[in-house]
Design an enzyme around this catalytic site. Structure first.
Site, PDB file in Angstrom:
ATOM      1  N   THR A  67     -16.950   0.054   3.473  1.00 22.91           N
ATOM      2  CA  THR A  67     -15.479   0.115   3.606  1.00 22.91           C
ATOM      3  C   THR A  67     -15.244   1.827   3.752  1.00 22.91           C
ATOM      4  O   THR A  67     -16.004   2.552   3.716  1.00 22.91           O
ATOM      5  CB  THR A  67     -14.629  -0.261   2.245  1.00 22.91           C
ATOM      6  OG1 THR A  67     -14.865   0.925   1.494  1.00 22.91           O
ATOM      7  CG2 THR A  67     -14.950  -1.429   1.797  1.00 22.91           C
ATOM      8  N   ASP A  94       0.927  -1.138  -0.209  1.00 22.12           N
ATOM      9  CA  ASP A  94       0.053   0.025  -0.100  1.00 22.12           C
ATOM     10  C   ASP A  94       0.901   1.429  -0.086  1.00 22.12           C
ATOM     11  O   ASP A  94       2.086   1.324   0.404  1.00 22.12           O
ATOM     12  CB  ASP A  94      -1.031   0.002   1.055  1.00 22.12           C
ATOM     13  CG  ASP A  94      -2.049   0.755   0.871  1.00 22.12           C
ATOM     14  OD1 ASP A  94      -3.275   0.235   0.863  1.00 22.12           O
ATOM     15  OD2 ASP A  94      -2.218   1.923   1.026  1.00 22.12           O
ATOM     16  N   ASP A 135       3.854   2.336  -4.373  1.00 21.53           N
ATOM     17  CA  ASP A 135       2.849   3.193  -5.208  1.00 21.53           C
ATOM     18  C   ASP A 135       2.269   2.584  -6.513  1.00 21.53           C
ATOM     19  O   ASP A 135       3.523   2.350  -7.404  1.00 21.53           O
ATOM     20  CB  ASP A 135       3.512   4.550  -5.166  1.00 21.53           C
ATOM     21  CG  ASP A 135       2.774   5.684  -6.024  1.00 21.53           C
ATOM     22  OD1 ASP A 135       1.446   5.243  -6.385  1.00 21.53           O
ATOM     23  OD2 ASP A 135       3.180   6.634  -6.302  1.00 21.53           O
ATOM     24  N   TYR A 156     -14.305   7.707 -12.339  1.00 20.61           N
ATOM     25  CA  TYR A 156     -14.418   6.501 -11.640  1.00 20.61           C
ATOM     26  C   TYR A 156     -14.968   5.511 -12.472  1.00 20.61           C
ATOM     27  O   TYR A 156     -14.335   4.177 -12.762  1.00 20.61           O
ATOM     28  CB  TYR A 156     -15.035   6.540 -10.572  1.00 20.61           C
ATOM     29  CG  TYR A 156     -15.016   5.395  -9.673  1.00 20.61           C
ATOM     30  CD1 TYR A 156     -13.831   5.067  -8.727  1.00 20.61           C
ATOM     31  CD2 TYR A 156     -16.342   4.614  -9.315  1.00 20.61           C
ATOM     32  CE1 TYR A 156     -13.885   3.889  -8.268  1.00 20.61           C
ATOM     33  CE2 TYR A 156     -16.192   3.394  -8.479  1.00 20.61           C
ATOM     34  CZ  TYR A 156     -14.954   3.144  -7.946  1.00 20.61           C
ATOM     35  OH  TYR A 156     -14.767   1.976  -7.149  1.00 20.61           O
TER      36      TYR A 156
HETATM   37  N1  LIG Z   1     -16.054   0.025  -1.347  1.00 19.88           N
HETATM   38  C1  LIG Z   1     -16.868   0.012  -2.443  1.00 19.88           C
HETATM   39  O1  LIG Z   1     -18.242  -0.058  -2.040  1.00 19.88           O
HETATM   40  C2  LIG Z   1     -16.349  -0.516  -3.743  1.00 19.88           C
HETATM   41  C3  LIG Z   1     -17.178  -0.946  -4.546  1.00 19.88           C
HETATM   42  C4  LIG Z   1     -16.617  -1.253  -5.772  1.00 19.88           C
HETATM   43  C5  LIG Z   1     -15.267  -1.319  -6.136  1.00 19.88           C
HETATM   44  N2  LIG Z   1     -14.512  -0.843  -5.124  1.00 19.88           N
HETATM   45  C6  LIG Z   1     -13.128  -0.887  -5.384  1.00 19.88           C
HETATM   46  O2  LIG Z   1     -12.370  -1.778  -4.383  1.00 19.88           O
HETATM   47  C7  LIG Z   1     -10.827  -1.481  -4.149  1.00 19.88           C
HETATM   48  C8  LIG Z   1     -10.570  -1.236  -2.913  1.00 19.88           C
HETATM   49  O3  LIG Z   1     -11.449  -0.156  -2.325  1.00 19.88           O
HETATM   50  P1  LIG Z   1     -11.732  -0.199  -0.724  1.00 19.88           P
HETATM   51  O4  LIG Z   1     -13.389   0.120  -0.675  1.00 19.88           O
HETATM   52  O5  LIG Z   1     -11.337  -1.322   0.034  1.00 19.88           O
HETATM   53  O6  LIG Z   1     -11.102   1.293  -0.196  1.00 19.88           O
HETATM   54  P2  LIG Z   1      -9.933   1.748   0.696  1.00 19.88           P
HETATM   55  O7  LIG Z   1      -9.902   2.951   0.590  1.00 19.88           O
HETATM   56  O8  LIG Z   1     -10.492   1.103   2.139  1.00 19.88           O
HETATM   57  O9  LIG Z   1      -8.805   0.996   0.192  1.00 19.88           O
HETATM   58  C9  LIG Z   1      -7.945   1.202  -0.949  1.00 19.88           C
HETATM   59  C10 LIG Z   1      -6.461   1.313  -0.686  1.00 19.88           C
HETATM   60  O10 LIG Z   1      -5.932   1.462  -1.761  1.00 19.88           O
HETATM   61  C11 LIG Z   1      -4.721   2.355  -1.450  1.00 19.88           C
HETATM   62  N3  LIG Z   1      -4.065   2.945  -2.298  1.00 19.88           N
HETATM   63  C12 LIG Z   1      -4.604   4.100  -2.863  1.00 19.88           C
HETATM   64  N4  LIG Z   1      -3.795   4.759  -4.021  1.00 19.88           N
HETATM   65  C13 LIG Z   1      -2.752   3.733  -4.019  1.00 19.88           C
HETATM   66  C14 LIG Z   1      -1.628   3.815  -4.589  1.00 19.88           C
HETATM   67  N5  LIG Z   1      -0.999   4.675  -5.326  1.00 19.88           N
HETATM   68  N6  LIG Z   1      -0.503   2.657  -4.188  1.00 19.88           N
HETATM   69  C15 LIG Z   1      -0.826   1.939  -3.483  1.00 19.88           C
HETATM   70  N7  LIG Z   1      -1.999   1.787  -2.824  1.00 19.88           N
HETATM   71  C16 LIG Z   1      -2.817   2.957  -3.006  1.00 19.88           C
HETATM   72  C17 LIG Z   1      -5.087   3.058  -0.296  1.00 19.88           C
HETATM   73  O11 LIG Z   1      -4.077   3.509   0.502  1.00 19.88           O
HETATM   74  C18 LIG Z   1      -6.205   2.061   0.675  1.00 19.88           C
HETATM   75  O12 LIG Z   1      -5.368   1.253   1.439  1.00 19.88           O
HETATM   76  C19 LIG Z   1     -10.897  -0.096  -5.195  1.00 19.88           C
HETATM   77  O13 LIG Z   1     -10.414  -0.482  -6.424  1.00 19.88           O
HETATM   78  C20 LIG Z   1     -12.250   0.448  -5.479  1.00 19.88           C
HETATM   79  O14 LIG Z   1     -12.491   1.142  -6.399  1.00 19.88           O
HETATM   80  C21 LIG Z   1     -15.133  -0.376  -3.723  1.00 19.88           C
END
Ligand SMILES: NC(=O)c1ccc[n+]([C@@H]2O[C@H](COP(=O)([O-])OP(=O)(O)OC[C@H]3O[C@@H](n4cnc5c(N)ncnc54)[C@H](O)[C@@H]3O)[C@@H](O)[C@H]2O)c1
Length: 267
Positions: free
Chosen positions: A207, A37, A63, A172
């Site tokens: 989340t 992360d 990153d 998005y």
């Molecule tokens: N939560 C939802 O409802 C939902 C729905 C559909 C898709 N998603 C997708 O699921 C995935 C996870 O999302 P989440 O809900 O767990 O959110 P989250 O914010 O809890 O987790 C995302 C993680 O990605 C990390 N991150 C961001 N940019 C980064 C980078 N440049 N390099 C490395 N790490 C990086 C963040 O630090 C974070 O820990 C994402 O791709 C999101 O678009 C989430």
């Protein structure tokens, strides 16, 4: 025997939300898990918490938008663990100003989020993490998996937003549609190899990414209108899907995106 006994897993975005729930699930099924992360301090604390019960979960900073950073991550994992068997690309952002773990207000003026008012640099930030980041993870993981000649699986996190337009979130939605197509194209290219690539397109899941939605009654009403099952999903429900696609349980799946979303998208 767990579904991932003795497997080495890399999970980008693995310290929070869907990545974190999947890391815990993979470890419970016998995997050694590297959670990668961007946030080093949050990452070290998270990995300590997650491995407290004896699970094999360690943190490496990455990153995902930077090829050298992702190369270093995978080189480090392969040097220390001998190989990489399964990868979950879960790092992502919901918008250019999203910072995981920080709850922000939803834009008060919807006009500002209209497509014609969006800035190119904001668009590029979302694409860099959600599209280029996932592309690089796939490219580098596949390179290692081909060299190893062992079975490898890759699971990309897309979104139902890649199929169903969400007004005000054009960047998005387009980024997630790209992940769905990236998954199909890459999987097809490598379909006779030792590597399978699939994706998950979740609906609204509890989340940090949806914390701002959950604190807004108006937004929750919209979410419920879109979700036939009338509830948000839990991260563990996505972790189960990831585990299925990562393991031999899904051995005849390739290039597909599964949409766990409480019936939000059934196409
Ligand atoms: N939560 C939802 O409802 C939902 C729905 C559909 C898709 N998603 C997708 O699921 C995935 C996870 O999302 P989440 O809900 O767990 O959110 P989250 O914010 O809890 O987790 C995302 C993680 O990605 C990390 N991150 C961001 N940019 C980064 C980078 N440049 N390099 C490395 N790490 C990086 C963040 O630090 C974070 O820990 C994402 O791709 C999101 O678009 C989430």
């Amino acid at each position: 025997m767990g579904l991932l006994t003795d497997k080495v897993a890399v999970i980008t975005g693995g310290i929070s939300g869907l990545g974190r729930a999947s890391a815990l699930r993979y470890a419970a099924e016998g995997a050694s898990v590297v959670v990668a992360d961007i946030n080093a301090e949050r990452g070290k604390n998270a990995a300590e918490e997650m491995s407290a019960g004896g699970a094999s979960i360690e943190f490496v900073q990455v990153d995902v938008t930077c090829e050298a950073s992702q190369q270093a991550l995978f080189n480090d994992v392969v040097a220390r663990h001998g190989r990489v068997d399964t990868v979950l690309a879960a790092a992502g952002v919901s918008s250019s100003d999203y910072i995981s773990g920080e709850v922000s207000e939803i834009e008060a003026d919807p006009e500002e989020r209209m497509f014609h008012n969006r800035m190119l640099e904001d668009w590029e930030k979302v694409m860099a993490v959600n599209v280029t980041g996932v592309m690089l993870t796939n490219k580098i993981a596949i390179t290692h998996m081909l060299a190893q000649q062992t079975k490898g699986t890759i699971v990309n996190i897309a979104s139902i937003a890649g199929r169903r337009p969400l007004p005000g979130a054009s960047d998005y939605c387009v980024s997630k549609a790209a992940v769905i197509m990236l998954t199909s194209t890459v999987a097809t290219e490598y379909s006779t190899s030792n590597v399978r690539v699939n994706a998950i397109g979740p609906g609204f899941i509890e989340t940090p990414m949806t914390a701002n939605i959950r604190q807004s009654p108006e937004w929750m009403e919209t979410v419920m209108q879109m979700t036939p099952m009338q509830r948000m999903g839990q991260a563990g429900e996505i972790a189960s899907t990831a585990l299925f696609l990562a393991s031999d349980e899904s051995s005849y799946f390739n290039g597909q995106t599964l949409f766990p979303g409480g019936g939000m998208y059934v196409g």
